[in-house]
Write an enzyme that holds these catalytic residues in place. Structure first.
Site, PDB file in Angstrom:
ATOM      1  N   CYS A 344       0.683  -1.181  -0.209  1.00 27.47           N
ATOM      2  CA  CYS A 344      -0.009   0.200   0.270  1.00 27.47           C
ATOM      3  C   CYS A 344       0.659   1.183   0.099  1.00 27.47           C
ATOM      4  O   CYS A 344       1.070   2.157   0.879  1.00 27.47           O
ATOM      5  CB  CYS A 344      -1.051   0.109   1.207  1.00 27.47           C
ATOM      6  SG  CYS A 344      -2.124  -1.345   0.977  1.00 27.47           S
ATOM      7  N   GLU A 345       1.555   1.565  -1.060  1.00 26.99           N
ATOM      8  CA  GLU A 345       1.992   2.654  -1.303  1.00 26.99           C
ATOM      9  C   GLU A 345       2.523   2.790  -2.712  1.00 26.99           C
ATOM     10  O   GLU A 345       2.902   1.988  -3.295  1.00 26.99           O
ATOM     11  CB  GLU A 345       3.302   3.179  -0.195  1.00 26.99           C
ATOM     12  CG  GLU A 345       4.555   2.328  -0.287  1.00 26.99           C
ATOM     13  CD  GLU A 345       5.582   2.843   0.772  1.00 26.99           C
ATOM     14  OE1 GLU A 345       6.204   3.518   0.268  1.00 26.99           O
ATOM     15  OE2 GLU A 345       5.471   2.122   1.712  1.00 26.99           O
TER      16      GLU A 345
END
Ligand code: LLP
Length: 418
Positions: A344-345
Site C-alpha cells: 500500500c504505497e
C-alpha cells in the site's frame, strides 16, 4: 552471462522450466542458477591469474546458506559486516582465515565473535573503533589483525546511496589521518597491522574511478611500508557493476588488469570483495499477475511481487527487466504498463512505463537480475511473509529457504497482559 533462457517458449533456469518451480514452490520465489553462480565466482577468482588473493564474497549481496556453501566450497572467503553475517559464513563452512570484517559500526560483541573465529582481518574505519578493538582483543588475550580502510576521495559515479569513497561519506579514514593511526596501532598490544583496504561504491560501470582509487591506496600502502610498517595485503573492496539494462561494465579480466597494474611489484597479496557481480545475474524473482487494472490514464499489471520482496526499484529507482515466463508470440501487440505489487504505497513498483506483451491474471512473470540485494533486503512490510528461495542445479531444483509462514511472522512477539 547467465543460465536463464526460453526453451520451447517457456523461460527456464538451467534445465528447469520456471512454470514447474512456480507450481511446486508458489510465488513470489527467488530462483538461482547454480551454474551462473559458479561461473561468476570462477571468472572472478581466476581474473588475477596466479597472484596471491582471496575472493571474499560480500555476504550482504546474498546471505543464504545455499549460496554461501556453494561459493565456500569453491574456495571463496567472505566479507561480512555484522555478527549475523559472520555467523552465516561460519555455518556455511567458510573458515575464519578467509573472512574479513567491514563496516563502520562494529560492536564489542561482534568483535569478540570475530576474534574467537580467528578472522583474517578487521577493516578498521575509525580511531574509536581501533581503541575498542584493542581493548576487546586484550581482554580475550588475542591479537586482532587489522587493515585500515582508507577513504581515497574518489567519485565512483554511481547512485549516491551506494557511493562510499568520497570525503563526505561516512566510510573509511582519510589518508592524512591514517598515518598517525598506524603509528598508534604499532603501540597497541591487542592489534597487529595486516593491510590496507578500500571500497569506493557499488554498481560501478567505469574503470577510471577504480584505477584512481587503486593507485591511491597502493601508493598509501607503499608509503606505510617505507615508514617501516609491515603492510602485507590490500583489499580493493567490491563494486564491479553488472548489466541490468544496457550498462557496459568492465569485465572481470579488465577490472583485474587495472588492479594488477596498481599492485605492480609491491608483493602485496590481494582481497577482492565482490557481491553483485557474482550473484546479481544468477538470480531472478518469479511472480504471478493478480489483476490487470486500467484506470483510464495508465494500465497497472498488479502482481504478487511487492517492494518488500524486492526493494531496489523503490529505494534506488533501479531498473530490472521483466519477462513473461511464457514467451509471447512475435506478433503479439505490445503495451506500456506499470508492473506493480500489492503493497500500500506508490513506491511499490517493479517496473514503470514498461513496454510488454499482453499479460493477464494468472500469468507468471520473471524479474531478472534479482540475485544480489534482492532477498537480502526483503522485509515483512505489510505483514507479508518473505519469499521462498530455490537453487537450480542442472535439471534439479533445491528449496534452500522455504516461504515464511504467518506463524513465522509472529514468532518473536509476546502478548501484552491486560
Ligand atoms: N565491500 C564492502 C565494504 C561493501 O560495502 C560492499 C557493498 C561490497 C564489498 C560489495 O559490493 P558489490 O560488489 O556488491 O557492489 N543495496 C545496494 C548495494 C549496496 C552495496 C553496499 N556495499 C543495491 O541494491 O544496489
Amino acid at each position: 552471462m547467465h543460465h536463464f533462457a526460453y526453451r520451447d517458449g517457456v523461460l527456464h533456469a538451467e534445465d528447469v522450466p520456471l512454470t514447474d518451480l512456480a507450481a511446486a514452490h508458489g510465488t513470489p520465489t527467488y530462483v538461482y542458477a547454480r551454474a551462473t553462480l559458479r561461473r561468476h565466482f570462477r571468472v572472478m577468482d581466476e581474473a588475477l591469474g596466479s597472484h596471491p588473493r582471496v575472493v571474499c564474497f560480500a555476504v550482504k549481496a546474498n546471505p543464504s546458506l545455499g549460496v554461501l556453501e556453494t561459493l565456500g566450497r569453491m574456495g571463496a572467503g567472505a566479507d561480512v559486516v555484522s555478527g549475523g553475517e559472520l555467523y552465516r559464513a561460519l555455518k556455511a563452512g567458510i573458515p575464519g582465515e578467509r573472512i574479513v570484517f567491514s563496516g563502520v559500526g562494529k560492536t564489542a560483541d561482534e568483535m569478540r565473535q570475530a576474534l574467537q573465529a580467528g578472522i583474517r582481518a578487521f577493516h578498521l574505519e575509525s580511531a574509536p573503533e581501533m581503541e575498542l578493538l584493542d581493548s576487546v582483543a586484550q581482554q580475550l588475550g588475542r591479537v586482532a589483525s587489522v587493515s585500515l580502510r582508507v577513504n581515497p576521495d574518489v567519485d565512483a559515479a554511481t547512485h549516491p546511496y551506494i557511493s562510499t569513497g568520497m570525503r563526505t561519506n561516512k566510510f573509511g579514514i582519510p589518508m592524512a589521518q591514517a598515518v598517525s593511526l598506524v603509528e598508534d596501532i604499532r603501540r597497541r598490544k591487542g592489534l597487529r597491522l595486516h593491510g590496507v583496504a578500500c571500497h569506493i561504491g557499488s554498481q560501478i560501470t567505469q574503470l577510471p574511478p577504480i584505477r584512481e582509487a587503486a593507485h591511491k591506496v597502493v601508493g598509501f600502502a607503499r608509503e606505510l611500508r617505507s615508514a617501516g610498517h609491515p603492510v602485507r595485503e590490500i583489499s580493493f573492496g567490491g563494486g564491479l557493476g553488472i548489466t541490468y539494462r544496457d550498462e557496459t561494465p568492465p569485465n572481470p579480466a579488465e577490472y583485474a588488469r587495472v588492479l594488477a597494474e596498481a599492485v605492480g611489484d609491491s608483493g602485496l597479496s590481494v582481497i577482492l570483495e565482490p557481491g553483485r557481480v557474482i550473484v546479481g545475474n544468477a538470480g531472478v524473482l518469479l511472480g504471478r499477475v493478480l489483476y490487470v487494472k486500467d484506470n483510464g490514464v495508465k494500465t497497472f499489471v498488479i502482481t504478487d511481487v511487492g517492494m518488500n520482496d524486492l526493494m531496489r526499484p523503490a529505494l534506488y529507482s533501479a531498473w530490472h527487466q521483466v519477462l513473461p515466463v511464457r514467451q509471447a508470440s512475435a506478433d503479439a501487440p505490445q503495451t506500456t504498463v506499470d508492473v506493480v505489487g500489492p503493497v500500500c504505497e506508490s513506491a511499490d513498483f517493479i517496473a514503470r512505463d514498461r513496454t510488454l506483451p499482453p499479460l493477464a491474471a494468472g500469468d507468471l512473470i520473471c524479474v531478472m537480475s534479482a540475485g544480489a540485494y534482492g532477498f537480502s533486503m526483503a522485509s515483512n512490510y505489510n505483514s507479508r511473509p518473505r519469499p521462498a528461495e530455490v537453487m537450480v542445479d542442472g535439471g534439479r531444483a533445491f528449496c534452500i529457504r522455504s516461504r515464511e509462514t504467518y506463524e513465522d511472522l509472529l514468532a518473536h512477539e509476546r502478548a501484552m497482559p491486560d
